[in-house]
Design an enzyme around this catalytic site. Structure first.
Site, PDB file in Angstrom:
ATOM      1  N   ASP A  26      -4.487  -6.170   4.840  1.00 39.67           N
ATOM      2  CA  ASP A  26      -5.549  -6.997   5.415  1.00 39.67           C
ATOM      3  C   ASP A  26      -5.483  -8.430   4.900  1.00 39.67           C
ATOM      4  O   ASP A  26      -5.856  -9.360   5.596  1.00 39.67           O
ATOM      5  CB  ASP A  26      -6.919  -6.399   5.071  1.00 39.67           C
ATOM      6  CG  ASP A  26      -7.116  -5.061   5.783  1.00 39.67           C
ATOM      7  OD1 ASP A  26      -6.896  -5.020   6.999  1.00 39.67           O
ATOM      8  OD2 ASP A  26      -7.463  -4.064   5.115  1.00 39.67           O
TER       9      ASP A  26
ATOM     10  N   LYS B 177     -12.181  -3.403  17.868  1.00 42.69           N
ATOM     11  CA  LYS B 177     -10.826  -3.928  18.125  1.00 42.69           C
ATOM     12  C   LYS B 177     -10.539  -4.036  19.614  1.00 42.69           C
ATOM     13  O   LYS B 177      -9.704  -4.827  20.035  1.00 42.69           O
ATOM     14  CB  LYS B 177      -9.759  -3.009  17.498  1.00 42.69           C
ATOM     15  CG  LYS B 177      -9.953  -2.732  16.044  1.00 42.69           C
ATOM     16  CD  LYS B 177      -9.407  -3.844  15.185  1.00 42.69           C
ATOM     17  CE  LYS B 177      -9.608  -3.498  13.729  1.00 42.69           C
ATOM     18  NZ  LYS B 177      -9.086  -4.479  12.816  1.00 42.69           N
TER      19      LYS B 177
ATOM     20  N   ASN C  81       0.855  -1.185   0.000  1.00 39.92           N
ATOM     21  CA  ASN C  81       0.000   0.000   0.000  1.00 39.92           C
ATOM     22  C   ASN C  81       0.890   1.234   0.000  1.00 39.92           C
ATOM     23  O   ASN C  81       2.122   1.123   0.031  1.00 39.92           O
ATOM     24  CB  ASN C  81      -0.967  -0.029   1.189  1.00 39.92           C
ATOM     25  CG  ASN C  81      -0.235  -0.098   2.498  1.00 39.92           C
ATOM     26  OD1 ASN C  81       0.527   0.803   2.838  1.00 39.92           O
ATOM     27  ND2 ASN C  81      -0.432  -1.176   3.249  1.00 39.92           N
TER      28      ASN C  81
ATOM     29  N   PRO D 218      -3.310 -11.756  10.061  1.00 38.23           N
ATOM     30  CA  PRO D 218      -3.628 -11.585  11.480  1.00 38.23           C
ATOM     31  C   PRO D 218      -3.964 -10.134  11.773  1.00 38.23           C
ATOM     32  O   PRO D 218      -3.401  -9.219  11.155  1.00 38.23           O
ATOM     33  CB  PRO D 218      -2.335 -12.004  12.194  1.00 38.23           C
ATOM     34  CG  PRO D 218      -1.264 -11.948  11.161  1.00 38.23           C
ATOM     35  CD  PRO D 218      -1.928 -12.188   9.841  1.00 38.23           C
ATOM     36  N   ASP D 219      -4.886  -9.907  12.697  1.00 36.02           N
ATOM     37  CA  ASP D 219      -5.252  -8.544  13.085  1.00 36.02           C
ATOM     38  C   ASP D 219      -4.403  -8.172  14.310  1.00 36.02           C
ATOM     39  O   ASP D 219      -4.716  -8.556  15.441  1.00 36.02           O
ATOM     40  CB  ASP D 219      -6.748  -8.505  13.409  1.00 36.02           C
ATOM     41  CG  ASP D 219      -7.241  -7.078  13.623  1.00 36.02           C
ATOM     42  OD1 ASP D 219      -6.440  -6.252  14.115  1.00 36.02           O
ATOM     43  OD2 ASP D 219      -8.399  -6.799  13.305  1.00 36.02           O
ATOM     44  N   ILE D 220      -3.327  -7.450  14.054  1.00 33.27           N
ATOM     45  CA  ILE D 220      -2.342  -7.199  15.113  1.00 33.27           C
ATOM     46  C   ILE D 220      -2.950  -6.318  16.209  1.00 33.27           C
ATOM     47  O   ILE D 220      -2.788  -6.580  17.408  1.00 33.27           O
ATOM     48  CB  ILE D 220      -1.069  -6.551  14.513  1.00 33.27           C
ATOM     49  CG1 ILE D 220      -0.489  -7.473  13.438  1.00 33.27           C
ATOM     50  CG2 ILE D 220      -0.038  -6.262  15.604  1.00 33.27           C
ATOM     51  CD1 ILE D 220       0.676  -6.897  12.678  1.00 33.27           C
ATOM     52  N   LEU D 221      -3.658  -5.259  15.784  1.00 26.54           N
ATOM     53  CA  LEU D 221      -4.246  -4.329  16.759  1.00 26.54           C
ATOM     54  C   LEU D 221      -5.243  -5.062  17.661  1.00 26.54           C
ATOM     55  O   LEU D 221      -5.191  -4.936  18.896  1.00 26.54           O
ATOM     56  CB  LEU D 221      -4.933  -3.175  16.009  1.00 26.54           C
ATOM     57  CG  LEU D 221      -5.707  -2.179  16.856  1.00 26.54           C
ATOM     58  CD1 LEU D 221      -4.789  -1.479  17.856  1.00 26.54           C
ATOM     59  CD2 LEU D 221      -6.406  -1.140  15.971  1.00 26.54           C
TER      60      LEU D 221
END
Ligand SMILES: Cc1cc2nc3c(=O)[nH]c(=O)nc-3n(C[C@H](O)[C@H](O)[C@H](O)COP(=O)(O)O)c2cc1C
Length: 397
Positions: A276, A341, A208, A303-306
């Site tokens: 994502d 989150k 990105n 993986p959703d780190i936050l």
């Protein structure tokens, strides 16, 4: 600001050693004590007499000098300072440090010390760009060593490029940052930054437009306020901040692993623009272009780190700050994101192309906390970083 600070200054064997004489003068002007160490090669460039005259202290030169060992052993010398500065840091000294070698006084001091270390590399551009030096710099940053410079410019050897040692006043500023005491002294803070690169095959990737500028500015601002900052960054364009521990990663999975290895921390700021999705089965070899054949790709969720860190039941940072880069309904989306989150704050910004924020030098953010949304005026990314660091210091108390 440097009054009575003790700097152990190691001068390596490079042309830039002459600038270290001025560095000594600048440090002394600011009230610091400078204990100089000259490598054998360093003596070819500046004389022990000029170094000791400017420092007002004896110059240490030899690991096996029995007189020195009787006065102050090398182990004691390595720990007697508030900061060890290596300027110029030659390619050779950096290679020794990265590999834990200790075959002369300078390298032995650097291996024996538990004092923070700042290096100012100086070398020919080809030496600086050599894969071995790149590897060594990255390993040293990972070991928590701060790096200032090098700058780009004309070199003594007639070539042009990065490799010139930072100017004495730039090194003084980096020393001041490294020794900074402030409201965050004693606090450990994690900052993630930059994009991630998700491979399609060995040569192609999904990425990105994040430049890493805002995350870098935040890491710098926190360090200036005295925090012990670990900076986990994807492959970003922004220059790595000085005075922080830098961990370089490529993918979201690597970033999560690096983040987990850094915990526990007092606060965590997740400014990275993590992809994502990744390609579900990235190819190990380059996908060939076959006429008329367009490869199809399947994606898998990253993986959703936050969320992972926000929802930790044990060892969660006291303050978790996420970022929301949105193009529509910024405040509504970011407010929902905070709840989804489980983080404490969200710093939301509008990254629609017309704002010029992504990759630009300014940012217009809204800070979303449990008390609601607070929109800050558009300002430089450094100023946003400073304001956020002030708020983090206040929150940690
Ligand atoms: C004229 C001359 C200039 C040099 N300049 C540099 C330099 O700027 N950076 C560097 O890494 N090495 C430079 N070198 C090579 C180092 O002096 C050499 O690698 C030496 O072994 C370094 O020793 P040290 O790391 O113990 O100081 C230079 C050598 C010569 C002869």
């Amino acid at each position: 600001m440097l009054t009575d600070k003790r700097i152990l200054l190691i001068i390596g064997g490079g042309i830039a050693a002459f600038k270290s004489l001025d560095l000594i003068r600048r440090l002394r002007e600011r009230g610091a004590w400078v204990t100089p160490v000259l490598t054998r090669a360093g003596e070819e460039f500046v004389t022990p007499l000029s170094v000791s005259s400017l420092a007002g202290e004896k110059v240490y030169r030899d690991l096996f000098d029995l007189t020195d060992e009787a006065e102050m052993g090398h182990i004691q010398l390595s720990r007697s300072a508030d900061l060890i500065v290596v300027a110029p840091a030659t390619a050779d000294l950096m290679a020794k440090m990265a590999n834990g070698m200790a075959n002369d006084l300078a390298s032995t001091l650097l291996l024996a010390t538990d004092t923070p270390v700042l290096i100012a590399p100086a070398m020919n551009v080809r030496m600086w760009e050599h894969p071995a030096t790149r590897r060594n710099v990255s390993r040293l940053r990972g070991d928590g060593i701060s790096v200032v410079g090098p700058n780009e410019g004309d070199m003594a050897c007639g070539e042009f490029g990065p490799g010139r040692m930072s100017e004495p006043l730039e090194i003084v500023a980096a020393i001041e940052t490294a020794l900074a005491e402030g409201p965050l002294t004693g606090r450990r803070v994690l900052v993630t930054s930059g994009p991630t690169h998700e491979p399609i095959d060995p040569v192609r990737y999904i990425a990105n437009r994040s430049s890493g500028a805002q995350g870098t500015a935040i890491a710098r601002a926190l360090a200036v306020m005295g925090a012990d900052v670990v900076f986990v960054t994807g492959p970003a364009d922004a220059e790595r901040p000085e005075g922080v521990h830098v961990v370089e990663v490529q993918t979201a999975a690597e970033m999560l692993q690096a983040v987990q290895a850094v915990l526990p921390v007092d606060a965590a700021v997740f400014a990275a623009a993590v992809a994502d999705w990744r390609v579900a089965s990235a190819s190990d070899s380059k996908i060939k272009k076959d006429k008329g054949q367009i490869p199809s790709m399947e994606f898998a969720e990253n993986p959703d780190i936050l969320a992972t860190v926000s929802q930790m039941t044990e060892g969660r940072p006291r303050l978790v700050v996420g970022f929301a880069a949105e193009t529509d309904d910024v405040i509504a989306n970011a407010t929902a994101k905070r709840l989804r989150k489980g983080c404490d704050w969200i710093v939301a910004n509008d990254v629609s192309p017309e704002t010029g924020i992504m990759g630009g030098s300014e940012n217009a953010v809204t800070l979303i906390t449990e008390d609601g949304a607070e929109s800050w005026p558009r300002m430089g990314k450094d100023e946003v970083a400073h304001q956020l660091a002030v708020r983090i210091a206040a929150a940690l108390g």
